[in-house]
Structure formats: C-alpha cells, structure tokens
Scaffold this motif. Structure first.
Motif, PDB file in Angstrom:
ATOM      1  N   GLY A  86       0.823  -1.192   0.000  1.00 49.95           N
ATOM      2  CA  GLY A  86       0.000   0.000   0.000  1.00 49.95           C
ATOM      3  C   GLY A  86       0.863   1.249   0.000  1.00 49.95           C
ATOM      4  N   THR A  87       0.224   2.396   0.174  1.00 53.01           N
ATOM      5  CA  THR A  87       0.937   3.680   0.176  1.00 53.01           C
ATOM      6  C   THR A  87       1.035   4.288   1.568  1.00 53.01           C
ATOM      7  N   HIS A  88       0.382   3.665   2.545  1.00 55.02           N
ATOM      8  CA  HIS A  88       0.387   4.173   3.908  1.00 55.02           C
ATOM      9  C   HIS A  88       0.058   3.010   4.840  1.00 55.02           C
ATOM     10  N   TYR A  89       0.060   3.276   6.133  1.00 56.82           N
ATOM     11  CA  TYR A  89      -0.291   2.264   7.129  1.00 56.82           C
ATOM     12  C   TYR A  89      -1.742   2.481   7.547  1.00 56.82           C
ATOM     13  N   GLY A  90      -2.541   1.418   7.495  1.00 56.43           N
ATOM     14  CA  GLY A  90      -3.943   1.528   7.857  1.00 56.43           C
ATOM     15  C   GLY A  90      -4.833   0.895   6.814  1.00 56.43           C
ATOM     16  N   TRP A  91      -6.099   1.282   6.819  1.00 54.37           N
ATOM     17  CA  TRP A  91      -7.091   0.700   5.917  1.00 54.37           C
ATOM     18  C   TRP A  91      -8.148   1.757   5.618  1.00 54.37           C
ATOM     19  N   GLU A  92      -9.007   1.463   4.673  1.00 52.28           N
ATOM     20  CA  GLU A  92      -9.992   2.445   4.214  1.00 52.28           C
ATOM     21  C   GLU A  92     -11.085   2.724   5.221  1.00 52.28           C
ATOM     22  N   GLN A  93     -11.257   1.842   6.203  1.00 47.66           N
ATOM     23  CA  GLN A  93     -12.289   2.053   7.215  1.00 47.66           C
ATOM     24  C   GLN A  93     -11.896   1.322   8.488  1.00 47.66           C
ATOM     25  N   ASP A  94     -12.502   1.731   9.593  1.00 45.08           N
ATOM     26  CA  ASP A  94     -12.270   1.034  10.850  1.00 45.08           C
ATOM     27  C   ASP A  94     -12.937  -0.330  10.811  1.00 45.08           C
ATOM     28  N   TYR A  95     -12.522  -1.185  11.737  1.00 45.67           N
ATOM     29  CA  TYR A  95     -13.069  -2.527  11.817  1.00 45.67           C
ATOM     30  C   TYR A  95     -13.345  -2.801  13.294  1.00 45.67           C
ATOM     31  N   ALA A  96     -13.707  -4.027  13.625  1.00 44.10           N
ATOM     32  CA  ALA A  96     -13.986  -4.341  15.028  1.00 44.10           C
ATOM     33  C   ALA A  96     -13.924  -5.832  15.254  1.00 44.10           C
ATOM     34  N   PHE A  97     -13.511  -6.208  16.455  1.00 41.94           N
ATOM     35  CA  PHE A  97     -13.687  -7.564  16.962  1.00 41.94           C
ATOM     36  C   PHE A  97     -14.784  -7.471  18.025  1.00 41.94           C
ATOM     37  N   GLY A  98     -16.029  -7.705  17.626  1.00 41.63           N
ATOM     38  CA  GLY A  98     -17.130  -7.532  18.560  1.00 41.63           C
ATOM     39  C   GLY A  98     -17.173  -6.103  19.058  1.00 41.63           C
ATOM     40  N   PRO A  99     -17.157  -5.895  20.382  1.00 38.36           N
ATOM     41  CA  PRO A  99     -17.224  -4.541  20.926  1.00 38.36           C
ATOM     42  C   PRO A  99     -15.893  -3.793  20.884  1.00 38.36           C
ATOM     43  N   ALA A 100     -14.818  -4.461  20.497  1.00 39.54           N
ATOM     44  CA  ALA A 100     -13.497  -3.833  20.457  1.00 39.54           C
ATOM     45  C   ALA A 100     -13.284  -3.198  19.084  1.00 39.54           C
ATOM     46  N   ILE A 101     -13.357  -1.870  19.029  1.00 37.08           N
ATOM     47  CA  ILE A 101     -13.182  -1.152  17.774  1.00 37.08           C
ATOM     48  C   ILE A 101     -11.703  -1.114  17.401  1.00 37.08           C
ATOM     49  N   ILE A 102     -11.431  -1.322  16.105  1.00 39.30           N
ATOM     50  CA  ILE A 102     -10.065  -1.299  15.590  1.00 39.30           C
ATOM     51  C   ILE A 102      -9.929  -0.091  14.671  1.00 39.30           C
ATOM     52  N   PRO A 103      -9.331   1.000  15.137  1.00 34.97           N
ATOM     53  CA  PRO A 103      -9.191   2.182  14.281  1.00 34.97           C
ATOM     54  C   PRO A 103      -8.123   1.970  13.218  1.00 34.97           C
ATOM     55  N   ASN A 104      -8.413   2.375  12.005  1.00 31.87           N
ATOM     56  CA  ASN A 104      -7.497   2.141  10.884  1.00 31.87           C
ATOM     57  C   ASN A 104      -7.157   3.411  10.120  1.00 31.87           C
ATOM     58  N   ALA A 105      -7.427   4.578  10.697  1.00 32.66           N
ATOM     59  CA  ALA A 105      -7.122   5.832  10.000  1.00 32.66           C
ATOM     60  C   ALA A 105      -5.656   5.834   9.573  1.00 32.66           C
ATOM     61  N   PRO A 106      -5.360   6.218   8.335  1.00 32.72           N
ATOM     62  CA  PRO A 106      -3.999   6.121   7.806  1.00 32.72           C
ATOM     63  C   PRO A 106      -2.985   6.948   8.592  1.00 32.72           C
ATOM     64  N   ARG A 107      -1.790   6.393   8.685  1.00 30.65           N
ATOM     65  CA  ARG A 107      -0.625   7.093   9.231  1.00 30.65           C
ATOM     66  C   ARG A 107       0.546   6.836   8.297  1.00 30.65           C
ATOM     67  N   HIS A 108       1.439   7.809   8.193  1.00 34.67           N
ATOM     68  CA  HIS A 108       2.619   7.634   7.348  1.00 34.67           C
ATOM     69  C   HIS A 108       3.839   7.217   8.162  1.00 34.67           C
ATOM     70  N   SER A 109       3.723   7.258   9.481  1.00 35.90           N
ATOM     71  CA  SER A 109       4.777   6.755  10.370  1.00 35.90           C
ATOM     72  C   SER A 109       4.279   5.471  11.010  1.00 35.90           C
ATOM     73  N   TRP A 110       5.056   4.406  10.881  1.00 33.62           N
ATOM     74  CA  TRP A 110       4.635   3.128  11.447  1.00 33.62           C
ATOM     75  C   TRP A 110       4.597   3.160  12.971  1.00 33.62           C
ATOM     76  N   PRO A 111       5.599   3.705  13.684  1.00 33.88           N
ATOM     77  CA  PRO A 111       5.476   3.784  15.147  1.00 33.88           C
ATOM     78  C   PRO A 111       4.238   4.565  15.591  1.00 33.88           C
ATOM     79  N   ASP A 112       3.888   5.628  14.868  1.00 33.80           N
ATOM     80  CA  ASP A 112       2.671   6.369  15.219  1.00 33.80           C
ATOM     81  C   ASP A 112       1.436   5.486  15.060  1.00 33.80           C
TER      82      ASP A 112
END
Length: 268
Positions: A108-134
């Motif tokens: 890809g061109t950045h770290y993340g995904w086009e939308q957030d996801y979830a494992f049940g009630p645990a939300i997984i934020p995927n907003a893009p970042r250009h720094s991997w540690p961030d």
C-alpha cells in the motif's frame, strides 16, 4: 436459521436451500454451512461488518493469496465458497508460507485501511498514518485504553513514547491478514487458505507474530515464507502485545498474564 435469512440466501444464490449446519465461527460471529439444490455447499456469515470483510477478501484474492471467494453480500449476510477442511501437514504449512509471502508482497501507500473494523465490541481504528510507530502506538496499543486496567494503560503510554526507538519508521506497508492465527487458516486439499481477515497495511512481521502467539508453525512454513529482517525477535513481543490486549479486553483477566509477559519482554 431464521426463515427470513433462508429466503434471502435463496434469492441471492438463485437456488433453493436443502440443508444448513451451524459452523464454529469464533466467539464473535455466526457461520453456517448451507447446501444448495445445484450441489454446491457454501458458507454464510452473519454480522455487522460482513460487507467490510467481503472487501478484505477481495483484496486478498487480488493479491493472489488463496482465500474464500465472495459470492454475494447483502446487509448483514456474506455468502462465500466453502471447501473441505483437511488436517494440517507439512505441505499445507509450506503452502501457507507461500500464500502469506504473496499477500505481504502486495504493498500500500500508507499504514492503515480504508475504514475502521472491530472484533465484537473492540473497535479497531485504521485511520492512515505515514509513520509506522505512530500507527502502532495510536491505532493499536492505545486503541483500547478506555477499556483496559489503568496500570496497563500507564505502561502502554510509556511504551508508546519509546516506539520510535523500537520499530522501523517506514517498513514496507504490506497487505496484512490482520488476525492471523491457526483458527483463521483453512487447510484444504489445495493448501492453506486465509479466512476471517481484519486487513490493513503494515509491517509484515505483525502477521507472523500473531501466528506464533497461539501456535508454532512448522519449519516448512518458515522455509517457504523466507527470512525476516534483523531484529525480528525483539519486535515479535511488541507485535504480540496487540492481540494480547484485544483478548484481555474481550475475554477478561485470564489474559492478563499474556499481556504482562509481552510488556516485560519489551522492558515496560
């Protein structure tokens, strides 16, 4: 299976259903095996995020890595191909290594995904970042902070400040499965297939770390996947910390020890 769901499946597939069987779909979803009159057997998955999962499966398929084929989606219903499962053997592990390498070679061109996801009630934020540690700090290690014990959160906040020294700033943003453990691999006569993804772009070592968290792939897998960059041993505990935190959030204090071991391994 509710009558309304049965009708929806028949409309989407254009075939009457002749039988259905509940399948084990993990702790967070419903999955059924469904037989159709034309002789096909398909998998039906129900959930709020099945449309997102369908997009992930299509991305995996586009990479060339084996996974179920999406046949139809509508609302909370996802219909996929289903193959006969066989026991894992050395050739199956070798095929999985090749499949995962093929997936990770898709960039890809950045770290993340086009939308957030979830494992049940645990939300997984995927907003893009250009720094991997961030990304790893903000979108993974601290993402569940409101639902974790306070002392764990304080240690995670301290660890987050050290991430630029512990992780590469810009590793190749590989397409990741995102939830890779043996329960999310289907071994078939054609080899290992990737199922139940939680895709995003990130460091390929993330998938490998989780695969080794709940099991030990054989040497055939390691040989077919290929060598890892220097320093992977230290990063493995840091990458395993995220799924350990997810399990602590979802399933409680029984996973506290798993979290503690990874925190200690990275000096936190």
């Amino acid at each position: 299976m509710a009558e309304g769901l049965l009708d929806k499946v028949e409309r989407l597939m254009g075939q009457p259903v002749t039988g259905f069987t509940p399948l084990h779909g993990g702790d967070l979803s419903e999955v059924y095996k469904v037989d159709l009159t034309d002789g096909r057997t398909v998998a039906i998955k129900l959930g709020a995020y099945v449309d997102a999962e369908a997009r992930m499966l299509r991305a995996i398929a586009q990479s060339g890595a084996p996974c179920p084929t999406v046949l139809a989606t509508q609302g909370d219903v996802l219909i996929m191909t289903l193959e006969q499962e066989v026991p894992a053997d050395p050739s199956g592990w070798a095929s999985l290594g090749r499949a995962l390498r093929q997936l990770h070679d898709t960039m890809g061109t950045h770290y993340g995904w086009e939308q957030d996801y979830a494992f049940g009630p645990a939300i997984i934020p995927n907003a893009p970042r250009h720094s991997w540690p961030d990304f790893w700090g903000e979108q993974r290690l601290l993402a569940l902070a409101p639902d974790l014990p306070g002392d764990v959160v304080k240690r995670l906040e301290t660890l987050n400040k050290r991430l630029p020294d512990l992780l590469p700033a810009h590793p190749t943003p590989s397409l990741l499965h995102g939830d890779l453990w043996t329960g999310n691999v289907l071994f078939t006569l054609q080899g290992g297939k990737l199922i139940d993804p939680a895709c995003y772009y990130g460091d390929a070592e993330v998938d490998l770390a989780m695969l080794h968290l709940f099991g030990a792939p054989g040497p055939q897998f390691i040989d077919s996947y290929g060598a890892l960059p220097e320093g992977w041993q230290m990063r493995r505990a840091l990458y395993q910390l995220w799924p350990a935190l997810v399990h602590l959030r979802l399933f409680g204090a029984g996973y506290r020890d798993m979290v503690e071991k990874r925190l200690k391994a990275v000096g936190s």
